[in-house]
Write a protein that holds these residues in place. Sequence first.
Motif, PDB file in Angstrom:
ATOM      1  N   ARG A   1       0.827  -1.216   0.000  1.00  0.00           N
ATOM      2  CA  ARG A   1       0.000   0.000   0.000  1.00  0.00           C
ATOM      3  C   ARG A   1       0.856   1.258   0.000  1.00  0.00           C
ATOM      4  O   ARG A   1       0.441   2.295   0.531  1.00  0.00           O
ATOM      5  N   GLY A   2       2.066   1.172  -0.571  1.00  0.00           N
ATOM      6  CA  GLY A   2       2.890   2.372  -0.607  1.00  0.00           C
ATOM      7  C   GLY A   2       4.320   2.076  -1.007  1.00  0.00           C
ATOM      8  O   GLY A   2       4.585   1.092  -1.715  1.00  0.00           O
ATOM      9  N   VAL A   3       5.214   2.957  -0.570  1.00  0.00           N
ATOM     10  CA  VAL A   3       6.644   2.728  -0.821  1.00  0.00           C
ATOM     11  C   VAL A   3       7.413   3.013   0.458  1.00  0.00           C
ATOM     12  O   VAL A   3       6.969   3.812   1.298  1.00  0.00           O
ATOM     13  N   ARG A   4       8.582   2.341   0.593  1.00  0.00           N
ATOM     14  CA  ARG A   4       9.448   2.574   1.748  1.00  0.00           C
ATOM     15  C   ARG A   4      10.703   3.272   1.237  1.00  0.00           C
ATOM     16  O   ARG A   4      11.290   2.848   0.237  1.00  0.00           O
ATOM     17  N   VAL A   5      11.105   4.321   1.931  1.00  0.00           N
ATOM     18  CA  VAL A   5      12.258   5.126   1.533  1.00  0.00           C
ATOM     19  C   VAL A   5      13.242   5.142   2.693  1.00  0.00           C
ATOM     20  O   VAL A   5      12.896   5.565   3.800  1.00  0.00           O
TER      21      VAL A   5
ATOM     22  N   SER B   1      14.077   6.413   7.881  1.00  0.00           N
ATOM     23  CA  SER B   1      13.242   5.433   7.172  1.00  0.00           C
ATOM     24  C   SER B   1      11.797   5.880   7.224  1.00  0.00           C
ATOM     25  O   SER B   1      11.277   6.173   8.301  1.00  0.00           O
ATOM     26  N   TYR B   2      11.174   5.986   6.039  1.00  0.00           N
ATOM     27  CA  TYR B   2       9.738   6.287   6.085  1.00  0.00           C
ATOM     28  C   TYR B   2       8.952   5.445   5.108  1.00  0.00           C
ATOM     29  O   TYR B   2       9.440   5.052   4.060  1.00  0.00           O
ATOM     30  N   ASP B   3       7.733   5.140   5.537  1.00  0.00           N
ATOM     31  CA  ASP B   3       6.749   4.534   4.645  1.00  0.00           C
ATOM     32  C   ASP B   3       5.806   5.631   4.200  1.00  0.00           C
ATOM     33  O   ASP B   3       5.350   6.438   5.020  1.00  0.00           O
ATOM     34  N   PHE B   4       5.535   5.674   2.903  1.00  0.00           N
ATOM     35  CA  PHE B   4       4.516   6.600   2.393  1.00  0.00           C
ATOM     36  C   PHE B   4       3.381   5.738   1.852  1.00  0.00           C
ATOM     37  O   PHE B   4       3.544   4.997   0.886  1.00  0.00           O
ATOM     38  N   LEU B   5       2.239   5.823   2.523  1.00  0.00           N
ATOM     39  CA  LEU B   5       1.163   4.854   2.312  1.00  0.00           C
ATOM     40  C   LEU B   5      -0.092   5.513   1.743  1.00  0.00           C
ATOM     41  O   LEU B   5      -0.393   6.675   2.024  1.00  0.00           O
ATOM     42  N   VAL B   6      -0.805   4.723   0.961  1.00  0.00           N
ATOM     43  CA  VAL B   6      -2.091   5.150   0.407  1.00  0.00           C
ATOM     44  C   VAL B   6      -3.046   5.513   1.540  1.00  0.00           C
ATOM     45  O   VAL B   6      -3.088   4.802   2.530  1.00  0.00           O
TER      46      VAL B   6
ATOM     47  N   GLY C   1      10.567   7.071  -6.392  1.00  0.00           N
ATOM     48  CA  GLY C   1       9.517   6.862  -5.383  1.00  0.00           C
ATOM     49  C   GLY C   1       8.197   7.480  -5.818  1.00  0.00           C
ATOM     50  O   GLY C   1       7.129   6.883  -5.658  1.00  0.00           O
ATOM     51  N   VAL C   2       8.276   8.659  -6.390  1.00  0.00           N
ATOM     52  CA  VAL C   2       7.071   9.346  -6.870  1.00  0.00           C
ATOM     53  C   VAL C   2       6.354   8.497  -7.906  1.00  0.00           C
ATOM     54  O   VAL C   2       5.136   8.273  -7.834  1.00  0.00           O
TER      55      VAL C   2
ATOM     56  N   ARG D   1       1.908   5.195  -9.588  1.00  0.00           N
ATOM     57  CA  ARG D   1       1.475   4.021 -10.359  1.00  0.00           C
ATOM     58  C   ARG D   1       0.571   3.133  -9.481  1.00  0.00           C
ATOM     59  O   ARG D   1      -0.470   2.636  -9.931  1.00  0.00           O
ATOM     60  N   LEU D   2       0.965   2.977  -8.227  1.00  0.00           N
ATOM     61  CA  LEU D   2       0.173   2.177  -7.289  1.00  0.00           C
ATOM     62  C   LEU D   2      -1.205   2.815  -7.068  1.00  0.00           C
ATOM     63  O   LEU D   2      -2.232   2.138  -7.077  1.00  0.00           O
ATOM     64  N   VAL D   3      -1.215   4.146  -6.898  1.00  0.00           N
ATOM     65  CA  VAL D   3      -2.484   4.850  -6.690  1.00  0.00           C
ATOM     66  C   VAL D   3      -3.397   4.638  -7.892  1.00  0.00           C
ATOM     67  O   VAL D   3      -4.592   4.357  -7.749  1.00  0.00           O
ATOM     68  N   LYS D   4      -2.804   4.735  -9.074  1.00  0.00           N
ATOM     69  CA  LYS D   4      -3.606   4.572 -10.282  1.00  0.00           C
ATOM     70  C   LYS D   4      -4.220   3.168 -10.334  1.00  0.00           C
ATOM     71  O   LYS D   4      -5.389   2.992 -10.668  1.00  0.00           O
TER      72      LYS D   4
END
Lengths: 357, 357, 357
Positions: free
Chosen positions: B194-198, B222-227, B334-335, B340-343
């Motif tokens: 549900r996102g990406v980890r950076v 470390s961060y997760d950016f989640l839907v 990451g963007v 792409r995941l959101v789409k």
Amino acid sequence: MTASAHAPAPYVRNAWYVAAWSQDLAAEKPFGLTILGEPIVLWRTASNAIHALEDRCVHRLAPLSLGRCEGERLRCMYHGLLFDAAGKVVEIPGQDIIPAQARVKHYAVIERHSWVWVWMGAAETADPALIPPAVGFDDPDYLLGHGHLDYAAEARLINDNLLDFSHLSYVHANSFGAGPQFAQTQPTITPLDRGVRVQRWRTNTFGQSNRKSPVPIDTWQSYDFLVPGVLLMWSGQYKLGAAQALDFAPPVMDDAIGGLNFTSQAVTPLTGTTSRYFFSWGPHRRHGDEATRDAMMAMAGMAFAEDKLMIEAQQRMIDVTADPRIMPTSHDRGVILFNRLVKKLAGDGGEAARDAA
Amino acid sequence: MTASAHAPAPYVRNAWYVAAWSQDLAAEKPFGLTILGEPIVLWRTASNAIHALEDRCVHRLAPLSLGRCEGERLRCMYHGLLFDAAGKVVEIPGQDIIPAQARVKHYAVIERHSWVWVWMGAAETADPALIPPAVGFDDPDYLLGHGHLDYAAEARLINDNLLDFSHLSYVHANSFGAGPQFAQTQPTITPLDRGVRVQRWRTNTFGQSNRKSPVPIDTWQSYDFLVPGVLLMWSGQYKLGAAQALDFAPPVMDDAIGGLNFTSQAVTPLTGTTSRYFFSWGPHRRHGDEATRDAMMAMAGMAFAEDKLMIEAQQRMIDVTADPRIMPTSHDRGVILFNRLVKKLAGDGGEAARDAA
Amino acid sequence: MTASAHAPAPYVRNAWYVAAWSQDLAAEKPFGLTILGEPIVLWRTASNAIHALEDRCVHRLAPLSLGRCEGERLRCMYHGLLFDAAGKVVEIPGQDIIPAQARVKHYAVIERHSWVWVWMGAAETADPALIPPAVGFDDPDYLLGHGHLDYAAEARLINDNLLDFSHLSYVHANSFGAGPQFAQTQPTITPLDRGVRVQRWRTNTFGQSNRKSPVPIDTWQSYDFLVPGVLLMWSGQYKLGAAQALDFAPPVMDDAIGGLNFTSQAVTPLTGTTSRYFFSWGPHRRHGDEATRDAMMAMAGMAFAEDKLMIEAQQRMIDVTADPRIMPTSHDRGVILFNRLVKKLAGDGGEAARDAA
């Protein structure tokens, strides 16, 4: 004859537009504005060069006017892309290869007569000889004050205003004080290659507003209104009878016995509905000092606020009118000549260039 | 590769959006906002339940957020229609029969981690397991400050900003102070369901901004950016050499020797062009106290104003651009992954559900 | 039954619209406003006549409301065109011949009942008998205060509000204080040629808000709501049992034992989304004095702000709703009757006249 006031005004692309007063462009402080709806960033380098680019980073469209000057270059302060003065990206942080399409539009720019001028046509066609002969603060003869006003109105409405001074009798009844008889007379109007010339003797007057004369005089006023929207005017007071002696031909400027003064004014279309109006005004040094200049600028401040009130109200009325049409009067000869010239010049690679952009 | 920046952003409907900070939703004070352009009224009852309905009375479309709480119900204060928590009208003053269609949309809502979350898909499909594991004020380990900012910009522009921290070197040159070298290095990016980890080690530094170290250290972030747009990040300082000893794998959080901190951030699309940005930040209790937290929040206030200035300017530039296209850089990985995941998720009953609404 | 709330409201052109309070139209101060989206300039001459013209000069569309009164004429203060009261240009400075098409639209205008009324149909069809019988400040029986409010909302939403007083129980719960039982009862509604009549006995009450009674009474309220949007209401307190003794027929006004009062209200559509709301209110001189009037006006100020808050919020909600539909209740009988009448009258040369304009 009626004409639609609402058709989008054509503008000449192959022309120099005033973007700023010289002294308002501090070194290494990028400055953003739009001209003809195009976002432009201007900056003065430490070496005193001025550059102008499209104000929109290729990466994510952030404005470069929020950027940082680095020598002759400008860095976008969103993700750090670095642009040279020609608009080419020369550095992308964290990336070795720079794509060929990584560039923004470059504008020709020249500083002259205390104004910064931007050529809105293709940079390689820029012709410095087309910069109107304004008078800057470095002129030894005149003592000028200056300012600018932003309008919520289309530039053409301001041009039209400046091309028909009969409005002095009404809009400026309380400031310039030309009197109702001024609008009863017609100036001499002469077509020029890049504009129109408007000239007028008034005989046997006592001057006007803050340039009164104790004895009857003749007064002379002559201005060129030049593409894209630049007014250059000198006025002066002459001996009673001077007009007749000259058979109403133009006087020699230096023969003025009082009140000799000059004003440069420029109208720049920011967008289709907003404009910036730049102006300077002041006496010839033989006919006034700093106090004269300050009194004239105070008068201009009052009068230009009267114009702005009227023209912005006119714009709002046009905006709510389904099919706005004007009905020209005999005073519109200069307006019609100038707008016809603009249309012609805009057609010569003007509009076409815009469509291709 | 270029991509249009102007196509309307797709949004995931089957996701939890942050609607408010828990403490900003006082008992029996209905609160209206829009999410994805839909007007929603939230209210907390005296019994501490939270309900969410369409903020628009069936009678004459008055907002229910101007209404009055009555037990578990909400009364429209225009003509008095009374709604139950499921959105059904249960009373029409002066009328005995209540039509079957007299109901408004009901939203699933959950209070967790100090946030009030609204599910924008069909209420019956709401899955509480999809609420991101944010850290609330009740967490025993962290000492958090919080706030929110409203943006005149599309939420996706804020998401994009948070998915590429290389902007720290530029937007935040004067606040977070990561230095230009930060943007020269790439983080490790890992796709999540549900996102990406950076994630990123920086070695041999002296910390940054208000978390300086007197001796050289390695720092980890470390961060997760989640839907739909939730950032959960922890950062800490480790012994010099720690990164190499771990072969640049993630450290054990508790091994931090200083500066361990956490931030939750959430971006909620109010409309297609406005957003609300919620954020908390603060130190682990072993690595700071209230004063540390307050200093961090002051820094965040400065930095987030820098983001807002840039992103709103970017939005205005996009708005005046006929065919806005972006040119991604190497930092956009990451963007691109996230969008792409959101789409994809928006396509799975997301957009479709919106069209059918 | 549902109906679209978003279809543009039809308006009756062959009707008198309130343009101003008499005392707000000072002599020789041209006053501009729009009615039904048409820009109109009103002016009172030194001889106390009132004229109304299209507020848009034929020359360059400058507003005549920035003009100067000259006897019965109005001069445009841009380039000095002079208009007579019929809208014909009678002078163009610097030009001898005046074209036949040099004229602007002329409106029929009448001052009556302290209001300035403008007929929005063709001036030659204006029928003074259609001016609603409002009560002006010259009425010997009533002591009236007055005011006006501008709304960012369509006039029809205000009309709808005034045609269904059940909102008193909710919108005005804190001001007029009618109590929830008020919305449980239905008034008697009678169709009129140019509007609807709404009447209501309330029995065995103690009055309301600032017209309380120490002993139980019956109260009577009767208003006509007339095209295009004028409310004329009188209310009074009667002996307990009066309603029943009259078999709930209207009382003789003069039999009131207390609280007799009158209010005129008028809703004028400025544009399709903005309106001006004029109102007066006050006691019969037998039932109150200046202090009574001032207390009533203070109450009205509070209550009308409540209406404005609700109706403007309703308008904003309609604006963001793709297909706004209302669901009428039993209290909407008056609303439906009136809007049906407006539609019918608008069809009789109303809309047609507008299209032809």
